[in-house]
Design an enzyme around this catalytic site. Sequence first.
Site, PDB file in Angstrom:
ATOM      1  N   ASN A   1      14.968  20.294 -67.557  1.00  0.00           N
ATOM      2  CA  ASN A   1      13.552  19.950 -67.446  1.00  0.00           C
ATOM      3  C   ASN A   1      12.833  20.271 -68.752  1.00  0.00           C
ATOM      4  O   ASN A   1      13.184  21.220 -69.442  1.00  0.00           O
ATOM      5  CB  ASN A   1      12.908  20.766 -66.314  1.00  0.00           C
ATOM      6  CG  ASN A   1      11.458  20.388 -66.095  1.00  0.00           C
ATOM      7  OD1 ASN A   1      11.112  19.200 -66.083  1.00  0.00           O
ATOM      8  ND2 ASN A   1      10.594  21.374 -65.929  1.00  0.00           N
TER       9      ASN A   1
ATOM     10  N   GLY B   1      13.767  27.840 -58.189  1.00  0.00           N
ATOM     11  CA  GLY B   1      12.337  28.134 -58.283  1.00  0.00           C
ATOM     12  C   GLY B   1      11.572  27.033 -59.018  1.00  0.00           C
ATOM     13  O   GLY B   1      12.142  26.036 -59.462  1.00  0.00           O
TER      14      GLY B   1
ATOM     15  N   ARG C   1       9.979  15.297 -45.675  1.00  0.00           N
ATOM     16  CA  ARG C   1      10.405  15.774 -46.993  1.00  0.00           C
ATOM     17  C   ARG C   1      11.944  15.820 -47.099  1.00  0.00           C
ATOM     18  O   ARG C   1      12.514  15.448 -48.119  1.00  0.00           O
ATOM     19  CB  ARG C   1       9.786  17.167 -47.235  1.00  0.00           C
ATOM     20  CG  ARG C   1      10.339  17.967 -48.399  1.00  0.00           C
ATOM     21  CD  ARG C   1       9.800  17.532 -49.744  1.00  0.00           C
ATOM     22  NE  ARG C   1      10.772  17.830 -50.778  1.00  0.00           N
ATOM     23  CZ  ARG C   1      10.489  18.241 -52.002  1.00  0.00           C
ATOM     24  NH1 ARG C   1       9.256  18.398 -52.385  1.00  0.00           N
ATOM     25  NH2 ARG C   1      11.447  18.476 -52.878  1.00  0.00           N
TER      26      ARG C   1
ATOM     27  N   LEU D   1      12.168  19.870 -57.046  1.00  0.00           N
ATOM     28  CA  LEU D   1      13.446  19.403 -56.509  1.00  0.00           C
ATOM     29  C   LEU D   1      13.946  20.369 -55.432  1.00  0.00           C
ATOM     30  O   LEU D   1      13.847  21.594 -55.585  1.00  0.00           O
ATOM     31  CB  LEU D   1      14.466  19.296 -57.647  1.00  0.00           C
ATOM     32  CG  LEU D   1      14.095  18.260 -58.721  1.00  0.00           C
ATOM     33  CD1 LEU D   1      14.996  18.418 -59.948  1.00  0.00           C
ATOM     34  CD2 LEU D   1      14.169  16.838 -58.174  1.00  0.00           C
TER      35      LEU D   1
ATOM     36  N   HIS E   1       9.130  21.324 -69.971  1.00  0.00           N
ATOM     37  CA  HIS E   1       7.869  21.835 -69.419  1.00  0.00           C
ATOM     38  C   HIS E   1       6.873  22.066 -70.550  1.00  0.00           C
ATOM     39  O   HIS E   1       7.224  22.665 -71.571  1.00  0.00           O
ATOM     40  CB  HIS E   1       8.147  23.147 -68.665  1.00  0.00           C
ATOM     41  CG  HIS E   1       6.914  23.700 -68.023  1.00  0.00           C
ATOM     42  ND1 HIS E   1       6.390  23.175 -66.866  1.00  0.00           N
ATOM     43  CD2 HIS E   1       6.075  24.706 -68.400  1.00  0.00           C
ATOM     44  CE1 HIS E   1       5.292  23.843 -66.543  1.00  0.00           C
ATOM     45  NE2 HIS E   1       5.082  24.773 -67.453  1.00  0.00           N
TER      46      HIS E   1
ATOM     47  N   ARG F   1       7.570  16.389 -59.302  1.00  0.00           N
ATOM     48  CA  ARG F   1       7.846  16.951 -57.971  1.00  0.00           C
ATOM     49  C   ARG F   1       8.889  18.060 -58.078  1.00  0.00           C
ATOM     50  O   ARG F   1       9.738  18.030 -58.970  1.00  0.00           O
ATOM     51  CB  ARG F   1       8.352  15.871 -57.025  1.00  0.00           C
ATOM     52  CG  ARG F   1       7.253  14.901 -56.674  1.00  0.00           C
ATOM     53  CD  ARG F   1       7.682  13.905 -55.653  1.00  0.00           C
ATOM     54  NE  ARG F   1       6.706  12.830 -55.635  1.00  0.00           N
ATOM     55  CZ  ARG F   1       5.596  12.839 -54.919  1.00  0.00           C
ATOM     56  NH1 ARG F   1       5.333  13.851 -54.129  1.00  0.00           N
ATOM     57  NH2 ARG F   1       4.734  11.846 -54.980  1.00  0.00           N
TER      58      ARG F   1
ATOM     59  N   ASP G   1      16.569  25.639 -61.602  1.00  0.00           N
ATOM     60  CA  ASP G   1      17.210  26.396 -60.519  1.00  0.00           C
ATOM     61  C   ASP G   1      16.363  26.221 -59.260  1.00  0.00           C
ATOM     62  O   ASP G   1      15.611  25.257 -59.148  1.00  0.00           O
ATOM     63  CB  ASP G   1      17.431  27.863 -60.931  1.00  0.00           C
ATOM     64  CG  ASP G   1      16.124  28.609 -61.137  1.00  0.00           C
ATOM     65  OD1 ASP G   1      15.049  28.021 -60.902  1.00  0.00           O
ATOM     66  OD2 ASP G   1      16.180  29.794 -61.526  1.00  0.00           O
TER      67      ASP G   1
ATOM     68  N   ASP H   1      10.013  26.045 -62.211  1.00  0.00           N
ATOM     69  CA  ASP H   1      10.005  26.347 -63.648  1.00  0.00           C
ATOM     70  C   ASP H   1      10.532  27.749 -63.955  1.00  0.00           C
ATOM     71  O   ASP H   1      10.022  28.437 -64.848  1.00  0.00           O
ATOM     72  CB  ASP H   1       8.584  26.161 -64.232  1.00  0.00           C
ATOM     73  CG  ASP H   1       8.063  24.747 -64.023  1.00  0.00           C
ATOM     74  OD1 ASP H   1       8.870  23.803 -64.100  1.00  0.00           O
ATOM     75  OD2 ASP H   1       6.856  24.575 -63.779  1.00  0.00           O
TER      76      ASP H   1
HETATM   77  C1  GAR Z   1       5.397  16.047 -70.339  1.00  0.00           C
HETATM   78  O1  GAR Z   1       4.480  16.853 -71.034  1.00  0.00           O
HETATM   79  C2  GAR Z   1       6.270  16.924 -69.452  1.00  0.00           C
HETATM   80  O2  GAR Z   1       6.550  18.162 -69.996  1.00  0.00           O
HETATM   81  C3  GAR Z   1       5.386  17.071 -68.254  1.00  0.00           C
HETATM   82  O3  GAR Z   1       4.886  15.787 -68.048  1.00  0.00           O
HETATM   83  C4  GAR Z   1       4.683  15.159 -69.315  1.00  0.00           C
HETATM   84  C5  GAR Z   1       5.253  13.766 -69.250  1.00  0.00           C
HETATM   85  O4  GAR Z   1       4.712  12.999 -70.265  1.00  0.00           O
HETATM   86  N1  GAR Z   1       6.132  17.539 -67.138  1.00  0.00           N
HETATM   87  C6  GAR Z   1       5.664  18.453 -66.298  1.00  0.00           C
HETATM   88  O5  GAR Z   1       4.546  18.927 -66.383  1.00  0.00           O
HETATM   89  C7  GAR Z   1       6.624  18.827 -65.182  1.00  0.00           C
HETATM   90  N2  GAR Z   1       6.131  19.958 -64.489  1.00  0.00           N
HETATM   91  P1  GAR Z   1       4.880  11.382 -70.230  1.00  0.00           P
HETATM   92  O6  GAR Z   1       4.403  10.912 -68.882  1.00  0.00           O
HETATM   93  O7  GAR Z   1       4.001  10.937 -71.367  1.00  0.00           O
HETATM   94  O8  GAR Z   1       6.326  11.102 -70.462  1.00  0.00           O
END
Ligand code: GAR
Length: 209
Positions: A116, A152, A74, A102, A118, A100, A150, A154
């Site tokens: 990010n 953690g 990793r 970070l 979420h 993933r 940061d 999310d």
């Molecule tokens: C989005 O909903 C984004 O918020 C989520 O992946 C999707 C990507 O959509 N990200 C996470 O859940 C990160 N923890 P896409 O593949 O259609 O661009």
Amino acid sequence: MIHNGSEPPRSARIAVLASGTGSLFKAFLHAASAENYPGHVVGLVVDRECLAESIAHDAGVATQRVDPGAWSDRASWDEALTRAVASTEPDVVVCAGFMRVLARSFVDRFPNRIVNSHPALLPSFPGAHAVRDALAYGVRVTGTTIHLIDYGVDTGPVLAQEPVPILAQDTEETLHERIKEVERRLLPQTVAGLITGAVAPPYRKEQDR
Ligand code: GAR
């Protein structure tokens, strides 16, 4: 953020991280290609073979794939990912569906510059299954959160949020698609605000960075 005193503002360099279908990346690219957008995408970094790569290819955006399977552990992968992103010399790093966590060393390399998107109203439903978890809990409203990353998962300072109502007939797919419709607008809008200084992270009494 990029606007520095008396110097004329320059277009911010934006690196994007993605893992998935790339619909969020595609929307971001489109928004950032507008003439008055305060930044431009300088590279895509992915962790697996994914549709985001072909979107980048079609748009002429350089892509690097840093697949954890190609690294012995990793820590080496973390270093490789950091190097790949740093090679684009970004002012801002945008996670558009990067699945993933970070490493601390990555966060330290780009302090307060990693954004990010979420698919839930944090601090509710952090993690990789936010849409499924919100449905399973039975909340009536979920949404999207744009936040700084940061140490953690999310947990970083919130920059923007928008609610999305949950409908009785929703499945994970239908709900996620309605959330993504919001993300595709709110992510580029918030990153633009961060660059120009119109959006600032809130003050937090107990911050770990
Ligand atoms: C989005 O909903 C984004 O918020 C989520 O992946 C999707 C990507 O959509 N990200 C996470 O859940 C990160 N923890 P896409 O593949 O259609 O661009």
